[in-house]
Structures are given as structure tokens and as C-alpha cells.
Design an enzyme around this catalytic site. Structure first.
Site, PDB file in Angstrom:
ATOM      1  N   HIS A 151       0.831  -1.209   0.000  1.00 49.55           N
ATOM      2  CA  HIS A 151       0.000   0.000   0.000  1.00 49.55           C
ATOM      3  C   HIS A 151       0.867   1.261   0.000  1.00 49.55           C
ATOM      4  CE1 HIS A 151      -3.375  -2.652   1.284  1.00 49.55           C
ATOM      5  NE2 HIS A 151      -2.404  -3.256   1.971  1.00 49.55           N
ATOM      6  N   SER A 272      13.609  21.648 -15.139  1.00 53.86           N
ATOM      7  CA  SER A 272      12.413  22.473 -15.279  1.00 53.86           C
ATOM      8  C   SER A 272      12.837  23.821 -15.822  1.00 53.86           C
ATOM      9  CB  SER A 272      11.744  22.634 -13.925  1.00 53.86           C
ATOM     10  OG  SER A 272      10.975  23.823 -13.920  1.00 53.86           O
ATOM     11  N   LYS A 278      15.084  21.538  -9.993  1.00 58.46           N
ATOM     12  CA  LYS A 278      14.331  20.316 -10.311  1.00 58.46           C
ATOM     13  C   LYS A 278      15.007  19.442 -11.350  1.00 58.46           C
ATOM     14  CE  LYS A 278       9.945  19.739 -10.451  1.00 58.46           C
ATOM     15  NZ  LYS A 278       8.756  19.890 -11.279  1.00 58.46           N
ATOM     16  N   GLU A 285       8.723   8.344 -16.028  1.00 60.87           N
ATOM     17  CA  GLU A 285       7.287   8.656 -16.105  1.00 60.87           C
ATOM     18  C   GLU A 285       6.685   8.081 -17.382  1.00 60.87           C
ATOM     19  OE1 GLU A 285       6.498  12.986 -14.666  1.00 60.87           O
ATOM     20  OE2 GLU A 285       8.614  12.853 -15.164  1.00 60.87           O
TER      21      GLU A 285
END
Ligand code: ARG
Length: 453
Positions: A151, A272, A278, A285
Site C-alpha cells: 500500500h 524544469s 528540479k 514517467e
């Protein structure tokens, strides 16, 4: 003539034509034609001179296709028509003899089967390479603990080697599915003609042998109706892409600042535009994002074939774009997964710290009580009580006093404290397939042996 006739003709051509995407089947199409022409001559259906003319012409066509000088024309409906048109332009009317005892129905099924066989083998090789990369990474991080999650909540620690090897077994099943898909495509459709067989005494076995098929499709109706092998390959691809999506997802989570378990190489990430600090795990992804597309291609082809009357129907032309995009996408994802793991640096310190939260020892403590004769359900309650006391007072389990332990159960004497040592939670998992180091070493040997198969 209606003033709509011309736009309608253009729309029909746009709808009906497959040459824009099936031209990549030219190597399979030419191989099939060479084998077919050779067989026709061997059976005396065409003369040896005619065969020689056809083979010479096909060689010339191949040269043009290879060089990229072959001109596909707007009127070429598909790759089969384009090749035959060019062949006839090059060698004259004898070019028309190539299609003796053949139909585009058995021709296209053969081309696609050859493509599926080759592609399944190539994907299998890529999967094997990824497995080898994971085995090497597991070897290099044999005893680096990290939390295992259920979980996405910290559950029980495992060694990184153990976690990475899980993917090796998943990928090995993918290899088996790919091998099955290749075997399903390994029966020659050619010779079925349009659907009923042909009225020439052909030698299908000779064609099969030349093209590397192990067997013949036994029923001509089935031969031209069948696209099961495409479904099989799409299914294998879908499951493999889904596996990679889980790996991608873990890399996204692990590379977040919150986890900080892994740093991905710059070449697989992006910065970014407005936040200089970042580093976005784009490739990981996209391993997540691409998987449903591969799955959807399989679902779409199931839809195309659903309730389709035998034998060939033009609907079946829709097999190709789904197939091509699915296998191209998977090949890309496999390369990305390989590259990302190659350039990944694991922060074993961060992982160990996260795995050292001794609340994780709760299961081991319960097991210890079981070994001391307490029924498991009761142990669960006892340990839950301890966890509550610890969490409420902001302490670890190991920081509870002897009195607090004894208060929950007389079985919790100070000797139980051994289970609070981080290594004990891992080394206690001695069952076959478990995370204790001797078991992981065993597993690593098994995984290495897999790579030899
Ligand atoms: N382009 C067609 C396909 O991909 C080839 C077979 C055409 N056969 C036919 N009878 N129209 O399915």
C-alpha cells in the site's frame, strides 16, 4: 458525374490504402516472393527462365528499397501491389507471373507472421539484456537494505538485490510469452491462396523451409483468417510494458526528494524551465505512461477480430498499425529502462536509514511471540499496543522500557530486544525465496542460470 466524385475517390483511397504503414513489411514481402517464385519453377508451374527473370527483378527492387530510391506511388494500395507494379515495370509482363498460385490474402498473412516471428525474437533479446542489467545491479547491491512496501506504506525491509531480482522473474515470464507468440507465428500461411487452396500442385513445405517456418497452416480457411499470433504478440508486449510501467513508477517515487533512494542520470531526465533545482524523471514517467497504449492496441485488435466472419475481411488490414506501434513502443521502453538502470546511482545510506525505522520490526516481534507459544492473533494485538505506545510518545520500539514491554505481555522479556537490530529483520527471512542473504545469493544464482537459457 457527381461533383463529389473526386473528393470521394480521394477519401476512399485514404481509407483503403495501407502502403503508408505496411511498406515496412517489404523485407518479408520480398523474401516471401523469392521463395514462392523458386517453388513455382521447381514444380514446373513457371519456367526456369521466368523464375530467373523474376528473381533478378526482385533483387533490383530490393536494391531500390534498401537505397531508399524506391518510389511508392499514390495509386499503390499496399506494399504488395507496389512491389508487383515496380517488378513489372522493370522486367515486363513476366512480372505478372509472380502472383500465380497466390493471393494477397495468404501473402499478407505470411508477411505479418514473418514480421511477428522476427520481432518477438528481437524483443526477447532486449528483455534478456535488461534482465542481465538487473542481475548485475542486484549483485552490486546485494546487502543494501531498503524498506519493502505494501500500500506504499513501509512494511518490511528487504535487500535492494532482492527487490531488483523480482523484476528479473517478471521479465523472464515476458520472455516466455514472447517465445510463445513467436511459436504461434511459426506456421506458414502461404499456399492457402484466397481461402480455398490453389489449383496448382505447389510445394508448401519447400516454401516453409526457405522462409524458416517450422510447419504449415493445415487449413487454408484458417490460414487466411488467422491473426491470433498478432494477438499473442500484443498480449506479451502489453504485459511486458505493464511490468516496465511498475519499474518506471518505482524510479519516479525513489528519485523524489522525499525518498531520495536513487539519482537518475541526467540524460534520462529533464530540468524544469523555471525551477532550476528540479530534475524531472521524464523517461521513468513515460515507462508508466506508455504502457496503457500498448495494452490498448491489443484490445483494439481484439475488437477488429471480434465476430469477424471467416475468412479474409478488409478489417484485418487494421492489424498492422496496432502491431507496429505496440512493438515499437515496447522496444523504446525496454531501451529506456536499460539505459536508466545503467545510469542510476542508489543512495544506500538513505535507503538504509528508511529501513532502520524499528516500527518495521513489528512483524518480527509478533513472530517471536508466536515462537514463544502465543497464538498469532493475540500477538498481533500485543504488538499493535506497543506500536501505539511508541508512536504516541514519539519513540521507536527499541526505545520502549523493559517495563513497558512486559506490561503488554509477560513473554516480552528483555531478550526480545535482539529483534530491534535492523539486520535481524532481514536475516530472519530465511524461507526459500525470502530476503535473508543466503536466500538472495541462491536466487541470484538461479537468475544467472536463467540468463544462459
Ligand atoms: N493490404 C491488405 C491488408 O493489409 C492486403 C490484403 C488485401 N487483400 C484483399 N483481398 N484486398 O490486409
Amino acid at each position: 458525374m457527381s461533383r463529389f466524385a473526386e473528393p470521394q475517390a480521394a477519401a476512399f483511397q485514404a481509407l483503403n490504402s495501407s502502403v503508408a504503414f505496411d511498406q515496412r513489411l517489404w523485407p518479408q514481402d520480398l523474401a516471401g516472393s523469392v521463395a514462392h517464385a523458386t517453388m513455382l519453377a521447381a514444380r514446373g508451374i513457371i519456367s526456369e527462365e521466368e523464375r530467373d527473370a523474376l528473381l533478378a527483378g526482385l533483387t533490383e527492387v530490393e536494391g531500390e528499397l534498401r537505397a531508399g530510391t524506391f518510389a511508392f506511388l499514390p495509386d499503390d494500395e499496399d506494399v504488395h501491389m507496389a512491389v508487383e507494379r515496380r517488378l513489372t515495370a522493370l522486367i515486363g509482363p513476366v512480372g505478372g507471373k509472380l502472383h500465380t498460385a497466390r493471393s494477397r490474402n495468404d501473402q499478407v498473412a505470411t508477411d505479418v507472421a514473418l514480421f511477428c516471428k522476427e520481432t518477438a525474437d528481437a524483443l526477447r533479446a532486449q528483455v534478456t539484456e535488461l534482465m542481465a542489467g538487473l542481475v548485475a545491479l542486484a549483485d552490486a547491491h546485494l546487502d543494501a537494505p531498503l524498506p519493502g512496501y505494501t500500500h506504499l506504506q513501509r512494511a518490511q525491509p528487504v535487500y535492494l538485490s532482492h527487490h531488483l531480482l523480482a523484476y528479473v522473474w517478471m521479465l523472464d515470464r515476458d520472455r516466455q510469452r514472447l517465445a510463445f507468440a513467436a511459436a504461434q507465428a511459426d506456421r506458414l500461411p502461404l499456399g492457402a491462396g484466397a481461402l480455398a487452396g490453389v489449383s496448382f500442385d505447389t510445394d508448401r513445405r519447400m516454401v516453409a523451409e526457405q522462409l524458416g517456418f517450422s510447419a504449415l497452416m493445415a487449413n487454408s480457411v484458417d490460414a487466411v483468417s488467422n491473426r491470433d499470433f498478432v494477438l499473442d504478440l500484443l498480449h506479451a508486449a502489453a504485459t511486458c510494458a505493464t511490468h516496465l510501467s511498475r519499474l518506471g513508477s518505482e524510479l519516479v517515487i525513489w528519485s523524489s526528494q522525499e525518498f531520495g533512494f536513487v539519482v537518475l542520470a541526467d540524460r534520462w531526465t529533464s530540468g524544469s524551465s523555471i525551477m532550476p533545482q528540479k530534475k524531472n524523471p521524464d523517461a521513468a514517467e513515460l515507462l508508466r505512461g506508455k504502457a496503457p497504449r500498448v495494452v490498448a492496441h491489443g484490445a483494439a485488435l481484439h475488437g477488429v477480430l471480434h465476430a469477424l466472419p471467416l475468412t479474409y475481411n478488409k478489417d484485418m488490414q487494421e492489424d498492422k498499425e496496432h502491431l507496429f506501434d505496440a512493438v515499437d513502443t515496447l522496444a523504446l521502453c525496454l531501451a529506456a529502462a536499460q539505459g536508466m538502470l545503467d545510469g542510476a546511482t542508489f543512495d544506500t545510506g538513505r535507503m538504509a536509514a528508511a529501513a532502520a525505522d524499528d516500527l518495521i520490526a513489528a512483524t518480527d516481534l509478533a513472530d517471536l511471540l508466536v515462537k514463544r507459544g502465543v497464538p498469532f492473533r493475540e500477538c498481533h494485538g500485543i504488538v499493535a499496543g506497543l506500536v501505539r505506545t511508541a508512536v504516541e510518545s514519539g519513540r521507536g520500539l527499541g526505545e520502549l522500557s523493559d517495563a513497558e514491554l512486559e506490561q503488554q505481555s509477560p513473554h516480552l522479556d528483555p531478550s526480545v530486544r535482539a529483534v530491534f537490530a535492523p539486520s535481524s529483520w532481514l536475516e530472519s527471512k530465511i524461507s526459500e525465496g525470502g530476503t535473508a542473504l543466503p536466500r538472495v545469493r541462491e536466487q541470484l544464482d538461479l537468475a544467472r542460470a536463467l540468463l544462459e537459457t
